[in-house]
Design a protein around this motif. Structure first.
Motif, PDB file in Angstrom:
ATOM      1  N   ARG A  84       0.842  -1.205   0.000  1.00 12.73           N
ATOM      2  CA  ARG A  84       0.000   0.000   0.000  1.00 12.73           C
ATOM      3  C   ARG A  84       0.875   1.251   0.000  1.00 12.73           C
ATOM      4  O   ARG A  84       0.581   2.229  -0.697  1.00 12.73           O
ATOM      5  CB  ARG A  84      -0.914  -0.025   1.223  1.00 12.73           C
ATOM      6  CG  ARG A  84      -1.888   1.137   1.321  1.00 12.73           C
ATOM      7  CD  ARG A  84      -2.907   0.875   2.431  1.00 12.73           C
ATOM      8  NE  ARG A  84      -3.783   2.022   2.617  1.00 12.73           N
ATOM      9  CZ  ARG A  84      -3.577   2.981   3.511  1.00 12.73           C
ATOM     10  NH1 ARG A  84      -2.529   2.917   4.329  1.00 12.73           N
ATOM     11  NH2 ARG A  84      -4.414   4.002   3.615  1.00 12.73           N
ATOM     12  N   ILE A  85       1.960   1.217   0.765  1.00 10.18           N
ATOM     13  CA  ILE A  85       2.908   2.329   0.785  1.00 10.18           C
ATOM     14  C   ILE A  85       3.566   2.489  -0.584  1.00 10.18           C
ATOM     15  O   ILE A  85       3.716   3.609  -1.096  1.00 10.18           O
ATOM     16  CB  ILE A  85       3.973   2.100   1.878  1.00 10.18           C
ATOM     17  CG1 ILE A  85       3.337   2.204   3.271  1.00 10.18           C
ATOM     18  CG2 ILE A  85       5.127   3.096   1.749  1.00 10.18           C
ATOM     19  CD1 ILE A  85       4.245   1.760   4.399  1.00 10.18           C
ATOM     20  N   CYS A  86       3.955   1.366  -1.192  1.00 11.94           N
ATOM     21  CA  CYS A  86       4.583   1.401  -2.524  1.00 11.94           C
ATOM     22  C   CYS A  86       3.626   2.000  -3.547  1.00 11.94           C
ATOM     23  O   CYS A  86       4.034   2.791  -4.409  1.00 11.94           O
ATOM     24  CB  CYS A  86       4.989  -0.007  -2.950  1.00 11.94           C
ATOM     25  SG  CYS A  86       6.377  -0.710  -2.040  1.00 11.94           S
ATOM     26  N   LYS A  87       2.354   1.625  -3.470  1.00  6.76           N
ATOM     27  CA  LYS A  87       1.363   2.163  -4.404  1.00  6.76           C
ATOM     28  C   LYS A  87       1.228   3.667  -4.239  1.00  6.76           C
ATOM     29  O   LYS A  87       1.094   4.409  -5.225  1.00  6.76           O
ATOM     30  CB  LYS A  87       0.006   1.483  -4.187  1.00  6.76           C
ATOM     31  CG  LYS A  87      -1.058   1.935  -5.176  1.00  6.76           C
ATOM     32  CD  LYS A  87      -2.351   1.160  -5.026  1.00  6.76           C
ATOM     33  CE  LYS A  87      -3.115   1.570  -3.793  1.00  6.76           C
ATOM     34  NZ  LYS A  87      -4.467   0.952  -3.742  1.00  6.76           N
ATOM     35  N   GLN A  88       1.279   4.143  -2.996  1.00  6.68           N
ATOM     36  CA  GLN A  88       1.201   5.579  -2.754  1.00  6.68           C
ATOM     37  C   GLN A  88       2.372   6.303  -3.397  1.00  6.68           C
ATOM     38  O   GLN A  88       2.210   7.396  -3.952  1.00  6.68           O
ATOM     39  CB  GLN A  88       1.144   5.842  -1.247  1.00  6.68           C
ATOM     40  CG  GLN A  88      -0.164   5.392  -0.601  1.00  6.68           C
ATOM     41  CD  GLN A  88      -0.120   5.396   0.915  1.00  6.68           C
ATOM     42  OE1 GLN A  88       0.944   5.460   1.515  1.00  6.68           O
ATOM     43  NE2 GLN A  88      -1.282   5.301   1.544  1.00  6.68           N
ATOM     44  N   TYR A  89       3.562   5.703  -3.342  1.00  6.08           N
ATOM     45  CA  TYR A  89       4.725   6.289  -4.017  1.00  6.08           C
ATOM     46  C   TYR A  89       4.504   6.354  -5.517  1.00  6.08           C
ATOM     47  O   TYR A  89       4.719   7.390  -6.158  1.00  6.08           O
ATOM     48  CB  TYR A  89       5.984   5.457  -3.731  1.00  6.08           C
ATOM     49  CG  TYR A  89       6.799   5.932  -2.564  1.00  6.08           C
ATOM     50  CD1 TYR A  89       7.778   6.910  -2.716  1.00  6.08           C
ATOM     51  CD2 TYR A  89       6.602   5.400  -1.296  1.00  6.08           C
ATOM     52  CE1 TYR A  89       8.534   7.347  -1.644  1.00  6.08           C
ATOM     53  CE2 TYR A  89       7.344   5.828  -0.212  1.00  6.08           C
ATOM     54  CZ  TYR A  89       8.315   6.805  -0.395  1.00  6.08           C
ATOM     55  OH  TYR A  89       9.058   7.239   0.680  1.00  6.08           O
ATOM     56  N   VAL A 149       2.282   9.693   1.296  1.00  6.45           N
ATOM     57  CA  VAL A 149       2.676   8.393   1.823  1.00  6.45           C
ATOM     58  C   VAL A 149       2.405   8.322   3.320  1.00  6.45           C
ATOM     59  O   VAL A 149       2.885   9.154   4.091  1.00  6.45           O
ATOM     60  CB  VAL A 149       4.164   8.111   1.541  1.00  6.45           C
ATOM     61  CG1 VAL A 149       4.591   6.780   2.149  1.00  6.45           C
ATOM     62  CG2 VAL A 149       4.422   8.119   0.038  1.00  6.45           C
ATOM     63  N   VAL A 150       1.625   7.318   3.718  1.00  7.46           N
ATOM     64  CA  VAL A 150       1.291   7.104   5.123  1.00  7.46           C
ATOM     65  C   VAL A 150       1.912   5.788   5.566  1.00  7.46           C
ATOM     66  O   VAL A 150       1.556   4.726   5.072  1.00  7.46           O
ATOM     67  CB  VAL A 150      -0.237   7.056   5.336  1.00  7.46           C
ATOM     68  CG1 VAL A 150      -0.559   6.841   6.811  1.00  7.46           C
ATOM     69  CG2 VAL A 150      -0.890   8.328   4.806  1.00  7.46           C
TER      70      VAL A 150
END
Length: 256
Positions: free
Chosen positions: A107-112, A118-119
């Protein structure tokens, strides 16, 4: 949010993927998320150690009798089988938490990749609405892995690839049922088995270079192994169908 039918259609119509393009993307993203990957791996390792200690204290951890009895093939296969069987309860727990933490890392990678704010919430999927599904996925993951291990090397190598897709499909489609996640994982894993295995194998070799740093360095590098399936999923399924609820409060700031 993808439905199982839409996932199935996208997988059936999957385009050909280029190994070098996938791997270039893996390297570029890893440069940006290596620290977050380290934290995810560290959390998994700490939890696994705690579970192993607890099971040892209550006498449910497998015992190594090879050293005392000497090595022989019958003894080895007996120990191998007993280890797999006695490890099932703790493997289910570790698999469940690993799926949750790695899903949060994805999920963090997708936000990047999408340029979102990024949360760093590594426990995002450990909420009560997800836990029963996570536990069932952990049980299914363990069951398939145990069966493949009993059949020895080749079946386990084959199963490794579809099992690797459990987490990325769950992370992006948490509303799917457990059965749909498993079916989609095997469908995508079978469809792109060779490129998945190849990119994960090479990424694993790079990740193992962390051993050079007095062994503990592997914690900083091994998370690169999680990224090939992330980009293969991105190319085949895509991230367009995001949950609108997750978008609330997301700023336009980009860290990618």
């Amino acid at each position: 949010m993808n439905t199982f039918k839409s996932l199935e259609e996208k997988i059936n119509n999957a385009k050909a993927l280029d190994f070098s393009d996938i791997f270039d993307s893996v390297i570029e993203l890893f440069k940006k998320v290596w620290l977050k990957g380290f934290l995810a791996v560290l959390l998994v390792v700490v939890f696994a150690i705690v579970v192993n200690i607890l099971f040892s204290l209550i006498g449910l951890a497998p015992k190594n009798n090879l050293a005392s009895n000497g090595f022989d093939f019958d003894g080895f296969f007996s120990f191998y089988s007993e280890t797999i069987i006695y490890s099932i309860p703790q493997t289910i727990l570790i698999s469940t938490i690993t799926i949750a933490i790695v899903a949060a890392f994805y999920r963090i990678c997708k936000q990047y990749v999408l340029g979102e704010n990024v949360v760093d919430d590594y426990f995002y999927f450990l909420k009560k609405e997800y836990f029963s599904k996570l536990l069932m996925l952990g049980i299914i993951h363990t069951g398939i892995a145990v069966l493949a291990q009993f059949l020895f090397v080749i079946p386990y190598i084959y199963a490794f690839v579809p099992l690797a897709y459990f987490t990325i499909i769950f992370a992006n489609n948490p509303d799917l049922s457990e059965g749909e996640i498993v079916k989609a994982s095997f469908k995508l894993g079978n469809k792109k088995w060779l490129i998945t295995f190849g990119t994960m194998f090479v990424a694993g070799l790079l990740g193992m270079l962390g051993i050079i740093g007095c062994g503990i360095g592997i914690l900083f590098t091994i998370s690169i192994m999680y990224l090939p399936v992330f980009f293969i999923y991105k190319e085949i399924i895509g991230f367009e169908d995001t949950n609108e609820i997750e978008q609330i409060g997301v700023s336009d700031d980009s860290d990618y």
